[in-house]
Scaffold this active site. Structure first.
Site, PDB file in Angstrom:
ATOM      1  CE  LYS A  20      -2.707   2.216   3.484  1.00 40.24           C
ATOM      2  NZ  LYS A  20      -3.751   2.119   4.455  1.00 40.24           N
ATOM      3  N   GLY A  42       4.773 -10.952  -2.240  1.00 43.37           N
ATOM      4  CA  GLY A  42       3.384 -10.695  -2.637  1.00 43.37           C
ATOM      5  C   GLY A  42       2.876  -9.411  -2.025  1.00 43.37           C
ATOM      6  CG  HIS A  43       3.836  -5.688  -2.784  1.00 45.23           C
ATOM      7  ND1 HIS A  43       4.301  -5.623  -1.515  1.00 45.23           N
ATOM      8  CD2 HIS A  43       4.860  -5.376  -3.584  1.00 45.23           C
ATOM      9  CE1 HIS A  43       5.570  -5.287  -1.545  1.00 45.23           C
ATOM     10  NE2 HIS A  43       5.938  -5.134  -2.780  1.00 45.23           N
ATOM     11  CB  THR A  44      -2.553  -7.298  -0.804  1.00 43.83           C
ATOM     12  OG1 THR A  44      -1.992  -8.596  -0.653  1.00 43.83           O
ATOM     13  CG2 THR A  44      -4.022  -7.407  -1.129  1.00 43.83           C
ATOM     14  N   GLY A 290      -0.657 -18.644   1.015  1.00 45.92           N
ATOM     15  CA  GLY A 290      -1.899 -19.037   1.690  1.00 45.92           C
ATOM     16  C   GLY A 290      -1.650 -19.605   3.080  1.00 45.92           C
ATOM     17  NE  ARG A 293       1.378 -12.952   6.224  1.00 47.24           N
ATOM     18  CZ  ARG A 293       0.568 -12.082   5.631  1.00 47.24           C
ATOM     19  NH1 ARG A 293      -0.162 -11.268   6.358  1.00 47.24           N
ATOM     20  NH2 ARG A 293       0.493 -12.015   4.328  1.00 47.24           N
TER      21      ARG A 293
HETATM   22  P1  GDP Z   1       3.803  -6.680   2.067  1.00 50.17           P
HETATM   23  O1  GDP Z   1       4.250  -8.073   1.945  1.00 50.17           O
HETATM   24  O2  GDP Z   1       4.587  -5.924   3.099  1.00 50.17           O
HETATM   25  O3  GDP Z   1       3.717  -5.941   0.774  1.00 50.17           O
HETATM   26  O4  GDP Z   1       2.344  -6.738   2.669  1.00 50.17           O
HETATM   27  P2  GDP Z   1       0.993  -6.429   1.920  1.00 50.17           P
HETATM   28  O5  GDP Z   1       1.093  -5.102   1.230  1.00 50.17           O
HETATM   29  O6  GDP Z   1       0.568  -7.604   1.141  1.00 50.17           O
HETATM   30  O7  GDP Z   1       0.039  -6.181   3.170  1.00 50.17           O
HETATM   31  C1  GDP Z   1      -0.454  -7.227   3.925  1.00 50.17           C
HETATM   32  C2  GDP Z   1      -1.944  -7.052   4.126  1.00 50.17           C
HETATM   33  O8  GDP Z   1      -2.189  -6.000   5.048  1.00 50.17           O
HETATM   34  C3  GDP Z   1      -2.740  -6.707   2.893  1.00 50.17           C
HETATM   35  O9  GDP Z   1      -3.913  -7.479   2.880  1.00 50.17           O
HETATM   36  C4  GDP Z   1      -3.054  -5.224   3.070  1.00 50.17           C
HETATM   37  O10 GDP Z   1      -4.264  -4.835   2.431  1.00 50.17           O
HETATM   38  C5  GDP Z   1      -3.186  -5.130   4.549  1.00 50.17           C
HETATM   39  N1  GDP Z   1      -2.907  -3.820   5.152  1.00 50.17           N
HETATM   40  C6  GDP Z   1      -1.922  -2.931   4.842  1.00 50.17           C
HETATM   41  N2  GDP Z   1      -1.949  -1.885   5.699  1.00 50.17           N
HETATM   42  C7  GDP Z   1      -2.978  -2.120   6.563  1.00 50.17           C
HETATM   43  C8  GDP Z   1      -3.504  -1.412   7.707  1.00 50.17           C
HETATM   44  O11 GDP Z   1      -3.039  -0.354   8.107  1.00 50.17           O
HETATM   45  N3  GDP Z   1      -4.573  -2.014   8.342  1.00 50.17           N
HETATM   46  C9  GDP Z   1      -5.129  -3.184   7.937  1.00 50.17           C
HETATM   47  N4  GDP Z   1      -6.164  -3.680   8.628  1.00 50.17           N
HETATM   48  N5  GDP Z   1      -4.643  -3.858   6.887  1.00 50.17           N
HETATM   49  C10 GDP Z   1      -3.591  -3.341   6.213  1.00 50.17           C
END
Ligand code: GDP
Length: 410
Positions: A20, A42-44, A290, A293
């Protein structure tokens, strides 16, 4: 310090919510660069309720004006890339105009993937590293141009497949044919990305974002070895996997609590209902694997270590909303280790001998500067790491974020 170059680095074991933030900052960047790891990350990113999961393609792809670069430090699986390309291009423009892949990124073949899975499958449960089985590790070992090496790679792996692991694998002819066809599709994206980034640097006003994957504690050299990934996830990976960028802003992303996927030491892990509470409320399930954690409280000795490993200049604290509504919770401020109190972890520390020292902090009802307990918790990150918090987030949506300090045009 050059404030036009920003690296985003995970400070724990990955999954800190980098996606994000990378997405937000890429709206200000002329280029976003992935420089290490592969499709094991993996980014969401959720925008207007639409979820995009990215593994290999940089997060800037969601912004039409941003150039996305996969540099030579990334191990590149052409099959995984093509699937991701087809999926992402349904909603976003992905063309050689906004995506460049390094000509010298090492290629993951079927043989690397099979070897990774076979090694992991034949390990006893205690010695399993918890790799994603995508061939990342074996490909970093064979960092050579595919067409010259395929036969040699095959020769060695064939013996292992036939005699040691006893698994089936595609013939050399089949693999060559498959990769040749994929290579033709991918060829328009291939560039000398080193020169591309160097040219972007010539214009002072150009903002470049470097998107780190995984987290510092998974770094092959700084991480909790042997439970690590195969690349340098700390800021050093940028220097080897793209180019040295000098003194620049390095934003360390830290979740408000700690999670870890797969095996390996985890000093502040919860083994009771507090762990399942965080797991469920925080949706702590791996985007790539999947897998559920493991969850625990914030670990400041590890965080201080992460900050030092990557020369972090500012912090982003994420997922604070998950802690909302708790009366109180523990934070680990130091370890008792070999008769001493230590405040910072170090390479090779024996975690089985590190006893976390906890103190209780008052919980907060709302992620809000009007909630004194929230302000105190946020301040704790600054006090413990001597690093300013630039950003904090309280939800998965793009706008659920507060900038405390101006950074990279925000
Ligand atoms: P990365 O591996 O660090 O890139 O992690 P991700 O970007 O995939 O984030 C992990 C999850 O946390 C995703 O489903 C995001 O949508 C969610 N996420 C990110 N920031 C927040 C937050 O501040 N609050 C909540 N509840 N979810 C978040």
């Amino acid at each position: 310090m050059n404030k036009n170059y920003l690296s985003i680095i995970g400070l724990q074991w990955g999954d800190e919510g980098k996606g994000k933030l990378t997405d937000l900052f890429s709206s200000k960047a002329c280029a976003v660069v992935r420089y290490q790891g592969g499709n094991n990350a993996g980014h969401t990113i959720i925008v207007d309720g639409v979820k995009t999961v990215l593994h290999l393609i940089p997060s800037g792809i969601l912004h039409p004006h941003t150039l996305n670069i996969i540099s030579h430090g990334v191990v590149f699986d052409p099959r995984a890339f093509w699937q991701e390309y087809e999926r992402v291009s349904l909603h976003h423009e992905v063309t050689p105009k906004n995506l460049a892949i390094s000509l010298s990124a090492p290629v993951i073949t079927s043989y690397h993937r099979l070897l990774d899975a076979a090694r992991e499958g034949s390990s006893s449960s205690e010695s399993k590293i918890g790799t994603t089985g995508k061939g990342i590790g074996p490909t970093y070992e064979d960092k050579k141009i595919l067409h010259e090496k395929l036969e040699k790679i095959f020769g060695e792996k064939k013996v292992l497949f036939d005699s040691l692991y006893k698994i089936e694998y595609p013939s050399l002819e089949q693999e060559t044919e498959d990769l040749f066809l994929l290579g033709q599709k991918i060829a328009p994206f291939l560039k000398d990305t080193f020169t591309l980034v160097d040219e972007l640097r010539q214009k002072e006003e150009n903002k470049i974002l470097f998107e780190g994957a995984q987290g510092v504690l998974l770094d092959v050299d700084y991480g909790t070895y042997p439970f690590v990934t195969s690349s340098n996830t700390a800021v050093g990976g940028l220097y080897t996997g793209c180019m040295p960028m000098g003194d620049h802003e390095v934003l360390g992303i830290v979740k408000a609590y700690t999670t870890r996927v797969g095996s390996g030491p985890f000093p502040t892990e919860y083994f009771d209902e507090r762990g399942s509470y965080l797991q469920q409320k925080g949706g702590e399930i791996g985007a790539t694997t999947g897998r559920i954690r493991r969850c625990g409280s914030i670990d400041f000795p590890l965080l201080r270590y992460g900050v030092k490993c990557s020369r972090i200049t500012s912090l982003a604290v994420t997922k604070l909303d998950i802690l909302e509504g708790l009366d109180e919770f523990d934070v680990c401020y130091a370890y008792e280790y070999e008769g001493k109190t230590i405040e910072t972890a170090f390479p090779g520390i024996d975690f089985s001998k590190a006893k976390p020292l906890y103190k209780k902090v008052k919980g907060f009802q709302k992620v809000s500067m009007d909630d004194e307990n929230f302000v105190n918790y946020l301040n704790l990150f600054e006090e413990m790491t001597q690093t300013p918090v630039a950003v904090y987030t309280y939800g998965p949506q793009r706008d659920e974020i507060v900038f405390k300090k101006s950074i990279f045009g925000h």
